[in-house]
Design an enzyme around this catalytic site. Structure first.
Site, PDB file in Angstrom:
ATOM      1  N   PRO A 228       0.700  -1.121   0.067  1.00  0.00           N
ATOM      2  CA  PRO A 228       0.020  -0.168   0.128  1.00  0.00           C
ATOM      3  C   PRO A 228       1.051   1.301   0.005  1.00  0.00           C
ATOM      4  O   PRO A 228       0.436   2.080   0.105  1.00  0.00           O
ATOM      5  CB  PRO A 228      -0.894  -0.155   1.107  1.00  0.00           C
ATOM      6  CG  PRO A 228      -0.250  -1.032   2.009  1.00  0.00           C
ATOM      7  CD  PRO A 228       0.645  -1.727   1.125  1.00  0.00           C
ATOM      8  N   ASP A 251       2.818   1.373 -12.145  1.00  0.00           N
ATOM      9  CA  ASP A 251       1.590   2.102 -11.798  1.00  0.00           C
ATOM     10  C   ASP A 251       1.718   3.268 -11.053  1.00  0.00           C
ATOM     11  O   ASP A 251       2.727   3.589 -10.416  1.00  0.00           O
ATOM     12  CB  ASP A 251       0.439   1.545 -11.659  1.00  0.00           C
ATOM     13  CG  ASP A 251       0.318   0.705 -10.454  1.00  0.00           C
ATOM     14  OD1 ASP A 251       0.638   1.348  -9.486  1.00  0.00           O
ATOM     15  OD2 ASP A 251      -0.305  -0.348 -10.379  1.00  0.00           O
ATOM     16  N   LYS A 273      -2.864   4.583 -14.199  1.00  0.00           N
ATOM     17  CA  LYS A 273      -4.037   4.926 -14.753  1.00  0.00           C
ATOM     18  C   LYS A 273      -4.693   5.529 -13.800  1.00  0.00           C
ATOM     19  O   LYS A 273      -4.719   5.413 -12.538  1.00  0.00           O
ATOM     20  CB  LYS A 273      -4.669   3.628 -15.121  1.00  0.00           C
ATOM     21  CG  LYS A 273      -4.183   2.814 -16.301  1.00  0.00           C
ATOM     22  CD  LYS A 273      -5.288   1.650 -16.651  1.00  0.00           C
ATOM     23  CE  LYS A 273      -5.233   0.479 -15.658  1.00  0.00           C
ATOM     24  NZ  LYS A 273      -3.789  -0.223 -15.522  1.00  0.00           N
ATOM     25  N   ASP A 306      -1.899  -5.592  -4.068  1.00  0.00           N
ATOM     26  CA  ASP A 306      -1.737  -7.148  -4.503  1.00  0.00           C
ATOM     27  C   ASP A 306      -2.310  -7.314  -6.131  1.00  0.00           C
ATOM     28  O   ASP A 306      -2.989  -6.372  -6.340  1.00  0.00           O
ATOM     29  CB  ASP A 306      -2.468  -7.799  -3.606  1.00  0.00           C
ATOM     30  CG  ASP A 306      -2.233  -9.379  -4.164  1.00  0.00           C
ATOM     31  OD1 ASP A 306      -1.673 -10.126  -3.601  1.00  0.00           O
ATOM     32  OD2 ASP A 306      -3.062  -9.801  -5.111  1.00  0.00           O
ATOM     33  N   ILE A 309      -5.908  -8.241  -6.542  1.00  0.00           N
ATOM     34  CA  ILE A 309      -7.020  -7.742  -5.609  1.00  0.00           C
ATOM     35  C   ILE A 309      -7.293  -6.593  -6.349  1.00  0.00           C
ATOM     36  O   ILE A 309      -6.561  -5.139  -6.126  1.00  0.00           O
ATOM     37  CB  ILE A 309      -6.622  -7.665  -4.080  1.00  0.00           C
ATOM     38  CG1 ILE A 309      -6.511  -9.073  -3.697  1.00  0.00           C
ATOM     39  CG2 ILE A 309      -7.815  -6.917  -3.597  1.00  0.00           C
ATOM     40  CD1 ILE A 309      -6.196  -9.046  -2.299  1.00  0.00           C
ATOM     41  N   THR A 334      -2.242  -5.967   0.574  1.00  0.00           N
ATOM     42  CA  THR A 334      -3.291  -5.124  -0.255  1.00  0.00           C
ATOM     43  C   THR A 334      -3.562  -4.063   0.750  1.00  0.00           C
ATOM     44  O   THR A 334      -3.337  -4.091   2.043  1.00  0.00           O
ATOM     45  CB  THR A 334      -4.783  -6.293  -0.352  1.00  0.00           C
ATOM     46  OG1 THR A 334      -5.480  -5.501  -1.164  1.00  0.00           O
ATOM     47  CG2 THR A 334      -5.139  -6.557   0.850  1.00  0.00           C
ATOM     48  N   ALA A 335      -4.239  -3.130  -0.308  1.00  0.00           N
ATOM     49  CA  ALA A 335      -4.511  -1.833   0.711  1.00  0.00           C
ATOM     50  C   ALA A 335      -5.511  -1.990   1.769  1.00  0.00           C
ATOM     51  O   ALA A 335      -5.255  -1.321   2.863  1.00  0.00           O
ATOM     52  CB  ALA A 335      -5.167  -0.784  -0.351  1.00  0.00           C
ATOM     53  N   MET A 386     -11.104   2.665  -4.518  1.00  0.00           N
ATOM     54  CA  MET A 386     -11.393   3.542  -5.538  1.00  0.00           C
ATOM     55  C   MET A 386     -13.012   4.005  -5.310  1.00  0.00           C
ATOM     56  O   MET A 386     -13.531   4.223  -6.459  1.00  0.00           O
ATOM     57  CB  MET A 386     -11.347   2.807  -7.009  1.00  0.00           C
ATOM     58  CG  MET A 386      -9.794   2.457  -7.062  1.00  0.00           C
ATOM     59  SD  MET A 386      -9.602   1.348  -8.480  1.00  0.00           S
ATOM     60  CE  MET A 386     -10.439  -0.201  -7.805  1.00  0.00           C
ATOM     61  N   GLY A 415      -2.638   5.621   2.939  1.00  0.00           N
ATOM     62  CA  GLY A 415      -2.655   4.944   4.032  1.00  0.00           C
ATOM     63  C   GLY A 415      -0.928   4.285   4.187  1.00  0.00           C
ATOM     64  O   GLY A 415      -0.580   3.960   3.024  1.00  0.00           O
TER      65      GLY A 415
END
Length: 474
Positions: A228, A251, A273, A306, A309, A334-335, A386, A415
């Site tokens: 994250p 990204d 993106k 990740d 995810i 993952t976040a 998102m 975070g």
């Protein structure tokens, strides 16, 4: 340099240790691991030294008596580890008189050599020292090296040693031989060793040696989850592959601090993106990865969080499989997990939530079309990726489908980083609170009673200041 680093072959060499306490035991253990033939002199013998003798009686001889200078001749190396300064000085002086290397524990001025901190991946050995000036720093540096030197590097070195003569005979030109070894030691064969597939690695090396001039080099793609945001949350495997990749395709959620950990001379390609602004369409990214790998490149596709995810790693994997490209997947934190932990919000808690659901705040066509009835069920935590743009619609839809308007909710910006901000409220109040703040992606939304725990469990501190928290008015 204060000390010249050197590796000494102690296999079956006679070495002397004066002292038999717990500190001496640690030195004895190291020397035994190096294959030395040891004599230990001391009036009293600790249990730890006796245990070492029971394990290797053929290597360790104990003599219960005091030291004499006449004990030194015939020894390759001497260590003094007694609690008596006079004895230690006597040992050091006698050893120096005979030009025998001597180490006196915790007395740098009496030493002709010192023990470094050792990272043992035999036959790969790494050592680090501060010359006795800062032992704690030495241990910290050793820990860093332990984290980046894979436990199976010794297996890789053994494999290289097995094939070294053959490769030298078959590849005569030193430059070509170096390139071949770099490909072996950093590519797919090395990864087979690191994964524990030694037999497969040998077969692949045999094949590479036979076909080295018959086919073009084939690259590989690493689908890497970068976590994250906090670089410390990278996995060891992610770091290792990033540092061997020729190209980094990343990204916008991958921080500059994480990119700085990649190989310095690696090419960097940004394919980030944003909403309504894609630098490259996903299909083009998929083909870019395949094209680079076919050109013989090792490609690190680095994604925030990740890969699987809401990271579209599955789509990239499908293309690579269709194109016959070798690839690896490296999961990341993952976040949802990382940001919730740094915000002090447990995703599950037996008194507040017995399940957790991850959803994305916008779908392929930009709409928010979720199973609101299921999401509005009680005793669960909802994590929304998102969801900043659609926050108002999300909260309204949950309330309309049965969630109480006073259900706690939080929005986390950036975070796990020093720029983390947390906005807390309820389904009824959070959209208005967020609208009054200058909030920028990336963000994560957490909805559920677990958010109430933040006031008690907030722990993340940066530079002595708790990251900014905005809470609804009382």
């Amino acid at each position: 340099m204060d000390y010249f680093p050197i590796f000494v072959n102690l296999q079956d060499q006679h070495c002397l240790v004066v002292g038999a306490g717990d500190i001496a035991a640690r030195k004895i253990d190291l020397l035994l691991r190096a294959g030395a033939q040891l004599t230990v002199l001391a009036p009293e013998i600790s249990a730890s030294v006796l245990d070492l003798q029971q394990r290797q009686p053929e290597k360790l001889q104990i003599q219960r008596r005091i030291f004499s200078a006449q004990d030194l001749p015939g020894h390759t190396l001497v260590v003094s580890a007694t609690a008596h300064d006079a004895v230690n000085r006597q040992v050091a002086a006698a050893a120096r008189a005979l030009n025998i290397p001597v180490n006196v524990v915790d007395s740098r001025e009496l030493c002709s050599f010192i023990f470094p901190a050792i990272i043992d991946r035999s036959p790969v050995i790494a050592a680090v020292s501060t010359g006795g000036a800062a032992p704690v720093l030495t241990r910290l540096l050793r820990a860093k090296l332990e984290s980046v030197i894979h436990p199976r590097y010794g297996n890789l070195a053994s494999l290289a040693g097995k094939f070294r003569s053959r490769i030298k005979q078959q590849i005569r030109h030193p430059g070509q031989r170096r390139i071949f070894w770099e490909q072996i030691l950093q590519g797919r064969i090395a990864e087979q060793v690191f994964s524990g597939n030694q037999e497969s690695a040998e077969q692949m090396l045999e094949q590479a040696l036979q076909e080295k001039n018959t086919r073009p080099a084939q690259g590989e793609v690493y689908l890497i989850g970068a976590g994250p945001g906090d670089p410390d949350l990278l996995t060891f495997r992610a770091l290792r592959l990033m540092q061997q990749a020729d190209v980094i395709v990343h990204d916008r959620l991958v921080s500059a601090e994480i990119l700085d950990l990649a190989r310095r001379d690696a090419e960097r390609i940004y394919v980030g993106k944003q909403r309504q602004n894609h630098s490259l369409p996903q299909e083009s990214i998929n083909m870019l990865l395949a094209r680079l790998a076919k050109a013989g490149k090792r490609v690190a596709r680095v994604k925030g969080g990740d890969p699987f995810i809401f990271g579209r790693g599955g789509e990239e994997m499908e293309t690579l499989m269709e194109q016959g490209i070798h690839f690896q997947v490296v999961p990341g934190i993952t976040a949802a997990s990382g940001c919730a932990a740094y915000a002090g919000i447990p995703l599950t808690h037996r008194d507040y939530a017995q399940s957790c659901t991850f959803v994305t705040g916008h779908l392929k066509d930009g709409s928010i079309n979720l199973d609101w009835k299921q999401l509005a069920a009680p005793n669960q935590t909802i994590v929304i990726y998102m969801g900043l743009i659609g926050l108002g619609s999300i909260c309204q839809s949950l309330i309309a489908n049965g969630s109480p308007a006073d259900l706690p909710a939080a929005l986390i910006q950036q975070g796990t980083t020093s720029k983390q901000r947390i906005v807390t409220g309820t389904l009824g109040t959070l959209p208005d609170i967020v609208e009054k703040q200058k909030i920028n992606p990336p963000t994560l939304i957490i909805i559920g009673r677990v958010v109430e725990l933040r006031q008690r469990l907030a722990w993340f501190d940066t530079d002595g200041n708790t990251p900014e928290t905005i809470t609804q008015p009382a």
